[in-house]
Design a protein around this motif. Structure first.
Motif, short mmCIF file in Angstrom:
data_model
loop_
_atom_site.label_atom_id
_atom_site.label_comp_id
_atom_site.label_asym_id
_atom_site.label_seq_id
_atom_site.Cartn_x
_atom_site.Cartn_y
_atom_site.Cartn_z
N LYS A 202 -3.80 -36.03 -12.40
CA LYS A 202 -2.79 -37.08 -12.52
C LYS A 202 -3.00 -38.08 -11.38
O LYS A 202 -3.08 -37.67 -10.23
N SER A 203 -3.10 -39.35 -11.75
CA SER A 203 -3.34 -40.34 -10.69
C SER A 203 -2.00 -40.82 -10.14
O SER A 203 -0.99 -40.84 -10.85
N ASN A 204 -2.03 -41.23 -8.87
CA ASN A 204 -0.83 -41.81 -8.28
C ASN A 204 -0.42 -43.06 -9.00
O ASN A 204 0.74 -43.35 -9.21
N GLN A 205 -1.50 -43.81 -9.38
CA GLN A 205 -1.30 -45.13 -9.98
C GLN A 205 -0.52 -45.04 -11.31
O GLN A 205 0.29 -45.90 -11.60
N ILE A 206 -0.78 -43.99 -12.09
CA ILE A 206 -0.12 -43.91 -13.40
C ILE A 206 0.99 -42.85 -13.36
O ILE A 206 2.18 -43.17 -13.37
N SER A 207 0.62 -41.57 -13.26
CA SER A 207 1.64 -40.51 -13.32
C SER A 207 2.58 -40.61 -12.12
O SER A 207 3.80 -40.46 -12.27
N GLY A 208 2.00 -40.88 -10.93
CA GLY A 208 2.81 -40.94 -9.71
C GLY A 208 3.93 -41.96 -9.87
O GLY A 208 5.11 -41.68 -9.60
#
Ligand SMILES: C[S@@+](CC[C@H](N)C(=O)[O-])C[C@H]1O[C@@H](n2cnc3c(N)ncnc32)[C@H](O)[C@@H]1O
Length: 292
Positions: A202-208
């Protein structure tokens, strides 16, 4: 959301580049060196055309390296005009131009460049246009996505994140239902926890960002205003998904690079070559070059 709209939203929000900013310094340096190398071969008073320019990442680099040079950047998206940029009088960015139909006269440019852009268009239509607008003796230099590159691999992982987020009754559906009053806060928290427990990157950019947004939505009571906010956020996530899907589709493998070279030679380009660009032993992209 069509392919163009996704980029309109991206560039209008003020990004300066698309594939390098979220990567690492060694990559930026390698790419910069490729443009420094291109600038070395330019003499005086030349005109450069940058295809699929976005917000002018390549024109900005080149304008600092070449004096007495006019650089025109074109893009199909509604790119954001440069302002207050150093040397910006040497740069002109023109939005809403498809590179398969370039509105320039024959034999005009000394160099045609593109950085992660040319390959988004149909090469059978775009490369003859490059041939048309280049002067005899002029050259093209494209950095294109490689299907095994770090950028494409990272993007493919993000596509899986989007798939999970947009599942029926998944996190995005449940946020939307909550803002309409059709799901409770505990249902939303449960779906968020299930999503977070999923065994995938999970990326910070999307899920985060989305996980943070859930806390915000839960702190508010359902209302029309909250639903509109959720709809706006979902539209932005859709735009991001579309951009990343386009990047993945645009990437070239060995066979695509061979067909590109065959087409270029057939059109009459000379010294046609392709080279894999690597940084710290990671594939970054292709360097495609040729001369009119
Ligand atoms: C990954 S971005 C690269 C932007 C810029 N070169 C950079 O490095 O920051 C790809 C760009 O290609 C543009 N594009 C896609 N298809 C196009 C086409 N047929 N004609 C012109 N631009 C196109 C998109 O609008 C987007 O701005």
């Amino acid at each position: 959301m069509n392919d163009k709209n996704a980029w309109d939203i991206y560039w209008q929000s003020g990004h300066k580049e698309s594939c390098i900013s979220d990567s690492y310094d060694a990559l930026s340096n390698t790419i910069r060196n490729i443009w420094i190398e291109a600038a070395k071969h330019l003499t005086h008073k030349v005109e450069i055309l940058d295809l699929a320019t976005g917000n002018g990442s390549v024109p900005r680099i080149l304008s600092k390296l070449c004096t007495n040079t006019k650089i025109i950047g074109v893009d199909r998206a509604n790119v954001f005009p440069l302002n207050n940029e150093q040397n910006s009088n040497a740069i002109e960015l023109i939005p809403n131009i498809d590179i398969t139909d370039l509105p320039f006269s024959k034999n005009r440019f000394d160099l045609v460049t593109s950085q992660f852009g040319f390959e988004y268009a149909d090469e059978n239509l775009a490369l003859p246009q490059v041939y048309k607008v280049l002067k005899e003796g002029g050259s093209f230099r494209f950095i294109s996505h490689h299907s095994n590159s770090k950028i494409v691999t990272m993007n493919n992982r993000k596509l899986y994140e989007f798939k999970r987020l947009f599942e029926t009754n998944g996190l995005i559906d449940t946020i939307s239902q909550y803002t309409l009053g059709a799901a409770t806060s505990s249902q939303l928290l449960e779906v968020k926890q299930d999503y977070m427990n999923g065994q995938f990157d999970k990326s910070n950019q999307i899920s985060g960002q989305l996980i943070k947004a859930v806390d915000y939505f839960i702190s508010q009571a359902p209302s029309d205003t909250l639903h509109t906010q959720a709809k706006d956020m979902i539209a932005r996530i859709h735009a991001e998904q579309s951009r990343i899907e386009q990047m993945s589709k645009a990437s070239l493998d060995e066979n695509d690079s061979k067909s590109f070279k065959a087409l270029a030679k057939q059109l009459g380009f000379k010294d046609v070559a392709s080279k894999v660009i690597e940084v710290d032993q990671n594939v970054i992209g292709w360097l495609l070059t040729g001369k009119r």
